[in-house]
Design a protein around this motif. Structure first.
Motif, PDB file in Angstrom:
ATOM      1  N   THR A  52     -36.671  76.178  15.858  1.00 27.94           N
ATOM      2  CA  THR A  52     -36.100  76.893  14.714  1.00 27.94           C
ATOM      3  C   THR A  52     -34.940  76.103  14.128  1.00 27.94           C
ATOM      4  N   ALA A  53     -34.029  75.666  14.977  1.00 27.68           N
ATOM      5  CA  ALA A  53     -32.877  74.890  14.516  1.00 27.68           C
ATOM      6  C   ALA A  53     -33.317  73.572  13.892  1.00 27.68           C
ATOM      7  N   LEU A  54     -34.279  72.906  14.518  1.00 23.50           N
ATOM      8  CA  LEU A  54     -34.774  71.628  13.998  1.00 23.50           C
ATOM      9  C   LEU A  54     -35.304  71.775  12.581  1.00 23.50           C
ATOM     10  N   ARG A  55     -36.154  72.771  12.356  1.00 24.63           N
ATOM     11  CA  ARG A  55     -36.755  72.929  11.026  1.00 24.63           C
ATOM     12  C   ARG A  55     -35.724  73.345   9.980  1.00 24.63           C
ATOM     13  N   LEU A  56     -34.795  74.200  10.360  1.00 31.16           N
ATOM     14  CA  LEU A  56     -33.749  74.583   9.408  1.00 31.16           C
ATOM     15  C   LEU A  56     -32.924  73.363   9.008  1.00 31.16           C
ATOM     16  N   ALA A  57     -32.582  72.528  10.003  1.00 25.03           N
ATOM     17  CA  ALA A  57     -31.800  71.328   9.712  1.00 25.03           C
ATOM     18  C   ALA A  57     -32.601  70.339   8.879  1.00 25.03           C
ATOM     19  N   GLN A  58     -33.881  70.173   9.184  1.00 23.45           N
ATOM     20  CA  GLN A  58     -34.714  69.242   8.417  1.00 23.45           C
ATOM     21  C   GLN A  58     -34.819  69.632   6.955  1.00 23.45           C
ATOM     22  N   HIS A  59     -34.658  70.925   6.674  1.00 24.96           N
ATOM     23  CA  HIS A  59     -34.760  71.391   5.291  1.00 24.96           C
ATOM     24  C   HIS A  59     -33.397  71.591   4.642  1.00 24.96           C
ATOM     25  N   GLY A  60     -32.360  71.013   5.248  1.00 22.47           N
ATOM     26  CA  GLY A  60     -31.076  70.931   4.573  1.00 22.47           C
ATOM     27  C   GLY A  60     -29.984  71.860   5.031  1.00 22.47           C
ATOM     28  N   ALA A  61     -30.271  72.801   5.916  1.00 24.80           N
ATOM     29  CA  ALA A  61     -29.236  73.733   6.362  1.00 24.80           C
ATOM     30  C   ALA A  61     -28.251  73.046   7.304  1.00 24.80           C
ATOM     31  N   SER A  62     -27.021  73.506   7.288  1.00 24.24           N
ATOM     32  CA  SER A  62     -26.034  73.130   8.293  1.00 24.24           C
ATOM     33  C   SER A  62     -26.183  74.109   9.453  1.00 24.24           C
ATOM     34  N   VAL A  63     -26.516  73.596  10.639  1.00 18.66           N
ATOM     35  CA  VAL A  63     -26.938  74.458  11.749  1.00 18.66           C
ATOM     36  C   VAL A  63     -26.003  74.325  12.943  1.00 18.66           C
ATOM     37  N   VAL A  64     -25.587  75.461  13.479  1.00 24.12           N
ATOM     38  CA  VAL A  64     -24.832  75.507  14.728  1.00 24.12           C
ATOM     39  C   VAL A  64     -25.782  75.935  15.843  1.00 24.12           C
ATOM     40  N   LEU A  65     -25.862  75.121  16.882  1.00 27.85           N
ATOM     41  CA  LEU A  65     -26.661  75.443  18.055  1.00 27.85           C
ATOM     42  C   LEU A  65     -25.768  76.215  19.017  1.00 27.85           C
ATOM     43  N   ALA A  66     -25.984  77.513  19.124  1.00 29.59           N
ATOM     44  CA  ALA A  66     -25.145  78.389  19.941  1.00 29.59           C
ATOM     45  C   ALA A  66     -25.803  78.562  21.302  1.00 29.59           C
ATOM     46  N   ILE A 106     -32.328  66.428  17.500  1.00 29.61           N
ATOM     47  CA  ILE A 106     -32.499  66.820  16.095  1.00 29.61           C
ATOM     48  C   ILE A 106     -32.050  65.688  15.174  1.00 29.61           C
ATOM     49  N   ARG A 107     -30.918  65.072  15.506  1.00 27.73           N
ATOM     50  CA  ARG A 107     -30.428  63.964  14.668  1.00 27.73           C
ATOM     51  C   ARG A 107     -31.384  62.773  14.715  1.00 27.73           C
ATOM     52  N   ALA A 108     -32.023  62.561  15.859  1.00 29.57           N
ATOM     53  CA  ALA A 108     -32.991  61.468  15.948  1.00 29.57           C
ATOM     54  C   ALA A 108     -34.208  61.750  15.073  1.00 29.57           C
ATOM     55  N   ALA A 109     -34.621  63.025  15.022  1.00 24.57           N
ATOM     56  CA  ALA A 109     -35.782  63.401  14.200  1.00 24.57           C
ATOM     57  C   ALA A 109     -35.429  63.498  12.726  1.00 24.57           C
ATOM     58  N   ALA A 110     -34.169  63.838  12.435  1.00 24.72           N
ATOM     59  CA  ALA A 110     -33.712  64.003  11.049  1.00 24.72           C
ATOM     60  C   ALA A 110     -32.318  63.401  10.941  1.00 24.72           C
ATOM     61  N   PRO A 111     -32.217  62.095  10.665  1.00 26.45           N
ATOM     62  CA  PRO A 111     -30.920  61.404  10.690  1.00 26.45           C
ATOM     63  C   PRO A 111     -29.859  62.016   9.780  1.00 26.45           C
ATOM     64  N   ASP A 112     -30.270  62.706   8.729  1.00 26.39           N
ATOM     65  CA  ASP A 112     -29.301  63.311   7.814  1.00 26.39           C
ATOM     66  C   ASP A 112     -28.940  64.742   8.207  1.00 26.39           C
ATOM     67  N   ALA A 113     -29.453  65.208   9.331  1.00 28.08           N
ATOM     68  CA  ALA A 113     -29.230  66.602   9.725  1.00 28.08           C
ATOM     69  C   ALA A 113     -27.760  66.867  10.003  1.00 28.08           C
ATOM     70  N   ASP A 114     -27.311  68.030   9.584  1.00 26.25           N
ATOM     71  CA  ASP A 114     -25.944  68.491   9.826  1.00 26.25           C
ATOM     72  C   ASP A 114     -26.007  69.540  10.934  1.00 26.25           C
ATOM     73  N   VAL A 115     -25.775  69.113  12.151  1.00 23.32           N
ATOM     74  CA  VAL A 115     -25.867  70.016  13.302  1.00 23.32           C
ATOM     75  C   VAL A 115     -24.585  69.944  14.113  1.00 23.32           C
ATOM     76  N   ALA A 116     -24.220  71.065  14.684  1.00 27.77           N
ATOM     77  CA  ALA A 116     -23.042  71.151  15.543  1.00 27.77           C
ATOM     78  C   ALA A 116     -23.396  72.038  16.732  1.00 27.77           C
ATOM     79  N   VAL A 117     -22.574  71.954  17.757  1.00 30.02           N
ATOM     80  CA  VAL A 117     -22.798  72.703  18.995  1.00 30.02           C
ATOM     81  C   VAL A 117     -21.659  73.691  19.193  1.00 30.02           C
ATOM     82  N   GLY A 118     -22.011  74.908  19.591  1.00 24.69           N
ATOM     83  CA  GLY A 118     -21.006  75.908  19.929  1.00 24.69           C
ATOM     84  C   GLY A 118     -21.375  76.590  21.229  1.00 24.69           C
TER      85      GLY A 118
END
Length: 310
Positions: free
Chosen positions: A36-50, A64-76
């Motif tokens: 879910t997080a991967l696909r949201l990030a691949q389509h442009g969302a900024s995603v927090v992995l909680a 996720i960053r390896a699959a989508a280098p432009d992905a905006d992901v963070a960890v919480g």
């Protein structure tokens, strides 16, 4: 071999552009939450992995960053079995407008355990933790123009019953009954949230039979190698992939025609296939049940859903 792609219908390719949207996905380090997080990030969302385990969450973010280098992901870090952790997470991640909240994390068919706050683990994690999290993030959700909250339920909701005289399983505990109760509570919560907070769209989703580590955790905790192996065989023979199991959540979170209070599940007997609107258990609509569950949940978590500012 698990089924990878639904036979026709909506797929992840149909997710709209999510640029500028912010999303939080609980339990996003593996399985359905990860996809879910991967696909949201691949389509442009900024995603927090909680996630409860920060190290595993960071590894998921790296994938996720390896699959989508432009992905905006963070960890919480978020432990839904500890309300102090829920409050800390919400305080850190609830400031900016929140467009998508996916209440995905959960536990299934565990031996009786209690949370840090003394709740039965399945009811406390699957329902009460997400109830508290959503309530604490409600100001951020209200600040978004068209926020969505997706709460995962299960086909086991059909067998679930809310045992108001023994919600914590203190007098009698059966692990599958407790799981069914928690998943019914998830469904009822999703629908009641949509009725109580009309500023957002709240829906339920369930993945069908998806091959994840969820099925093997309970047997592993009980020390049952045979049951753990049996769950693994079942996953391999009849489960669809975690990526396919994430599609109902992704549809519920992003599709333009989603209806509040609805539940989305695989269209083939709610078992596998592309997502579609699902029939829900009639006993989820028992008079007074949702209001009673809501009041109890507020009392147990000390999280009250404030009305929208005038």
């Amino acid at each position: 071999m698990t089924w990878e792609v639904p036979m026709g219908g909506w797929t992840a390719r149909d997710i709209p552009d999510l640029d500028g949207r912010r999303a939080i996905v609980t339990g996003a380090n593996s399985g359905i939450g990860y996809h879910t997080a991967l696909r949201l990030a691949q389509h442009g969302a900024s995603v927090v992995l909680a996630c409860r385990d920060a190290e595993r969450a960071q590894a998921a973010a790296d994938r996720i960053r390896a699959a989508a280098p432009d992905a905006d992901v963070a960890v919480g870090r978020l432990d839904l079995a500890d309300l102090s952790s829920v409050r800390t997470f919400a305080a850190r991640h609830g400031g900016a407008p929140l467009d998508i909240l996916v209440n995905n994390a959960g536990v299934m068919a565990l031996p009786r355990r209690t949370t840090a706050d003394g709740f039965e683990m399945q009811f406390g994690t699957n329902h009460l933790g997400h109830f508290a999290l959503t309530g604490l993030l409600l100001p951020a959700l209200r600040d978004a123009p068209s926020a969505r909250v997706v709460t995962l339920t299960s086909g086991f909701a059909w067998a679930g019953r809310l045992r108001f005289d023994d919600l914590q399983g203190e007098r009698r505990y059966r692990k599958w009954a407790a799981y069914g109760q928690s998943k019914l509570a998830n469904l009822i919560f999703a629908r009641e949230l949509d009725r109580r907070v009309p500023e957002l769209t709240s829906v339920a989703a369930h993945p069908g039979y998806a091959a994840t580590n969820l099925q093997q955790t309970g047997p592993r905790m009980q020390g049952s190698t045979v049951m753990e192996k049996a769950a693994g065989v079942g996953n391999a023979l009849i489960g669809q992939s975690a990526a396919a199991g994430a599609l109902p959540s992704l549809y519920a979170a992003t599709a333009p025609d989603v209806q509040g209070c609805a539940c989305y599940a695989p269209r083939l007997l709610q078992y596998r296939g592309a997502p579609a609107k699902a029939v829900t258990p009639p006993h989820a609509d028992r008079p007074g049940q949702s209001e009673r569950l809501w009041r109890i949940s507020e009392d147990l978590t000390s999280v009250a859903y404030a009305p929208a500012p005038a």
